[in-house]
Structure formats: C-alpha cells, structure tokens
Design a protein around this motif. Sequence first.
Motif, PDB file in Angstrom:
ATOM      1  N   UNK A 100     -77.162  -9.307 -15.758  1.00  0.00           N
ATOM      2  CA  UNK A 100     -78.304 -10.209 -15.713  1.00  0.00           C
ATOM      3  C   UNK A 100     -79.358  -9.835 -14.689  1.00  0.00           C
ATOM      4  N   UNK A 101     -78.995  -9.032 -13.698  1.00  0.00           N
ATOM      5  CA  UNK A 101     -79.936  -8.676 -12.626  1.00  0.00           C
ATOM      6  C   UNK A 101     -80.192  -7.180 -12.571  1.00  0.00           C
ATOM      7  N   UNK A 102     -79.143  -6.389 -12.688  1.00  0.00           N
ATOM      8  CA  UNK A 102     -79.258  -4.960 -12.435  1.00  0.00           C
ATOM      9  C   UNK A 102     -79.237  -4.136 -13.721  1.00  0.00           C
ATOM     10  N   UNK A 103     -80.032  -3.065 -13.697  1.00  0.00           N
ATOM     11  CA  UNK A 103     -79.937  -1.989 -14.681  1.00  0.00           C
ATOM     12  C   UNK A 103     -79.438  -0.756 -13.940  1.00  0.00           C
ATOM     13  N   UNK A 132     -61.353   0.944 -27.324  1.00  0.00           N
ATOM     14  CA  UNK A 132     -62.633   0.617 -26.702  1.00  0.00           C
ATOM     15  C   UNK A 132     -62.464  -0.589 -25.775  1.00  0.00           C
ATOM     16  N   UNK A 133     -62.837  -0.408 -24.524  1.00  0.00           N
ATOM     17  CA  UNK A 133     -62.686  -1.464 -23.523  1.00  0.00           C
ATOM     18  C   UNK A 133     -64.049  -1.839 -22.933  1.00  0.00           C
ATOM     19  N   UNK A 134     -64.394  -3.110 -23.002  1.00  0.00           N
ATOM     20  CA  UNK A 134     -65.639  -3.585 -22.392  1.00  0.00           C
ATOM     21  C   UNK A 134     -65.337  -4.194 -21.032  1.00  0.00           C
ATOM     22  N   UNK A 135     -66.112  -3.795 -20.032  1.00  0.00           N
ATOM     23  CA  UNK A 135     -65.956  -4.319 -18.684  1.00  0.00           C
ATOM     24  C   UNK A 135     -67.319  -4.757 -18.165  1.00  0.00           C
ATOM     25  N   UNK A 136     -67.323  -5.543 -17.103  1.00  0.00           N
ATOM     26  CA  UNK A 136     -68.572  -5.966 -16.490  1.00  0.00           C
ATOM     27  C   UNK A 136     -69.045  -4.905 -15.500  1.00  0.00           C
ATOM     28  N   UNK A 137     -70.297  -5.031 -15.068  1.00  0.00           N
ATOM     29  CA  UNK A 137     -70.811  -4.103 -14.061  1.00  0.00           C
ATOM     30  C   UNK A 137     -70.067  -4.297 -12.743  1.00  0.00           C
ATOM     31  N   UNK A 138     -69.634  -5.524 -12.471  1.00  0.00           N
ATOM     32  CA  UNK A 138     -68.839  -5.780 -11.269  1.00  0.00           C
ATOM     33  C   UNK A 138     -67.502  -5.032 -11.344  1.00  0.00           C
TER      34      UNK A 138
END
Length: 375
Positions: free
Chosen positions: A259-262, A125-131
């Motif tokens: 923090x800004x986008x869904x 399982x790898x967590x990444x940011x939206x960026x």
Amino acid sequence: MTTEVDYYELLGCARTADDATLKAAYRKLAMQFHPDKNGGCKDSEAKFKAVSEAYEVLKDPQKRAAYDRFGHAAFKNGGGAGPGGFGGGGDFGAFSDIFESVFGEFMGGRGGGRQQRRGADLRYDMEITLEDAFHGKQTEITVDVSTACDACEGSGATPGTQAKSCGTCNGHGKVRAQQGFFMIERTCPACHGAGEVISDPCTRCRGDGRIEKTKTLSINVPPGVDDGTRIRLSGEGEAGPRGAPPGDLYIFIHVAKHGIFDREGTNLRARAPISFTTAALGGEIDIPGLDGERIPIRIPAGTQSGREMRHRGAGMPVLQGRGRGDLIVRIDVETPTRLSARQKELLEEFRKTETGDECPQSQGFFAKVKSALGG
C-alpha cells in the motif's frame, strides 16, 4: 575396498556452489592434473579422471539432484550415471558421460544401462507480503505428490517377492538389432527400460512403486527475496517409479503489492504528499519503515513537487548478502482545497505582499512569455 571421495570435496566447492563456481573449480584442477602437463604421472592421471567424473555429474541438474540425495549409491546398479554399460566392469567415469552426451539421443539413451526414469519436478506458487520478503519467513506448505509406496518400499513388488531380470533384454533394459552396417539400440519393449519385470505386483501401488500422498513441508523464505525468486527443494518432487530418484520441488515466490512502497531491486520507493506550507517553510515527515521503525525525512525550505529524497540503508535487505538498499521518497506538494475564511484572508494578505521573487521559476516563465508576445 575403494574409498569414495565426495564429489564436492574433489572440486573444493561447497554443496551450495552454483554452476559457474563448479565450472571454474573444475577447469583449474583439470589444468593442474592433466596428464600432458605431468609427464604421464599415474597419480595425476587418476586425479584428473576423478575431478572430471565429479564435474560431469555435478554439472547435470538431474544427476546432481540424485547425488545430493543418494550420494555415490545413486549411480550404482543401473542408477543412471555410473560407468559400465550393460553391467560390465569397465570404469570409464566421466568419459562414458561424454560419449552419452554425443550419441545418447541417437542411440535412445545411455548405452546399455537400465533406464531409471527420474520423478517429475513440481512447481508451487507462494504469495507473500512485502513485510515477509523484508524479514524472511518460516512457513509450512502442503502438496499432493506421489511418494514411494510404503507397502513395497518403492519396489513395486508384493512384499516378500522381488522383481526378476527381464528375459527379453537379459536385465540390460535395452535391446539391439542389426540394420545394415549399423547396430541400433532401443528401449526394451517388455520391461520399458527397467531391466526387470514384476510377476507379482504390489496391490497397493499396482506395481508402480508409488502412491499419492499429501506432504507437509517446512519452507524457509530468506530475507530479501523478490518477486519471481525460485527456491529449490531437492528430492521433494514426484517419486521415481520403482525406486528411481525423485524430482525436485520448485517454490516460486510472488510478492503482493504494497500500500505504500514500490520495490526496485533492493530500493524502496514511496510517494509523500506534503502541505504547501511545509514545502515553503521546511519541516520533517515520518515514513513507517518495514522494520517497524519510523524513518524521518527532512524537508528543506522551498522544496518543489517531484523532488526525491533518499534515505540510505532504509530499503530491502540484500538476498543472501549484507546491507540494505535505500528508501527513495518522492515529494508531492498538495494545494489546499478546503480553506477556512481566516485562512483565505491570510493568503490574500500574503498575495498582496508578493513581488515575484518568491517564485523565480514562475517569474522566469512569464518573462519569456511576455518577450515572445513582443513585450
């Protein structure tokens, strides 16, 4: 010498083709070369058998993984999908696989062939940011996994020695017993289906052919991945025992909350509070895009709270495709709560000039209330 044609070339598909593409290609070729349509032509019959064999291997995830890693060698010498049963020379190709799919479970597996237990698949399982999901990401991960023993090269036998054919099953991996009218076949209890026994096991892996190691793998996360996207690394799972094909490693992507986008598919959503003066007079606001660019959003005069503004092409990239989704900005008109004395004075002056026409929705609502109360 028989030339072995690549299965993907036989079907005319890329190695990255999905199941639907492989199936469509097989059906087209099977119709084209079916013996009944070609008057018993030997060349057409041979071609039909070849494409059938190719499809029977590639449609099975485990067989396909083995073929991708080892080619035709994966199905030789008891490799698990090749023809022959009991080491015989019969070339039944795909038709023996069809027989296995019908009778395999009842008969305890493949008829007569040695069992090579494929290595287990692994999950990471790898967590990444939206960026990261927007730009894509090249990274490395470390996994603890069993790999082929480097001392015995995966054979399980002490270097300089080798496994011997099992005397119980004569190297077949299975034994048969007559029960009434039926011939029952089961896994050999002496070699557990391997067809071989090791009299002098490797001291490092204790005859299993595998040892535990920490591997560092390079992972390419493509732009546009979404939460739950699965990336398969073929052959990077657990090693199979005694040289059997390895499993696969599956990377499951989890995109952290922004923090800004869904995110909604390829579209991005954002909420933008604006002052009531900007809503009344109009103006422009800037939204910081994931690509680092400022996205201007024009606010028309008289904008109401809840209105959505769409900026096309400012969303997420399409995974393995072209173009981007849209950015959808919801406008929330904010009522000021900290007014100076002068601001209050100006608003009082404005209120004295109101006629009701400035806010037609309010005017219409209270007109209906008045009418409902009998004037």
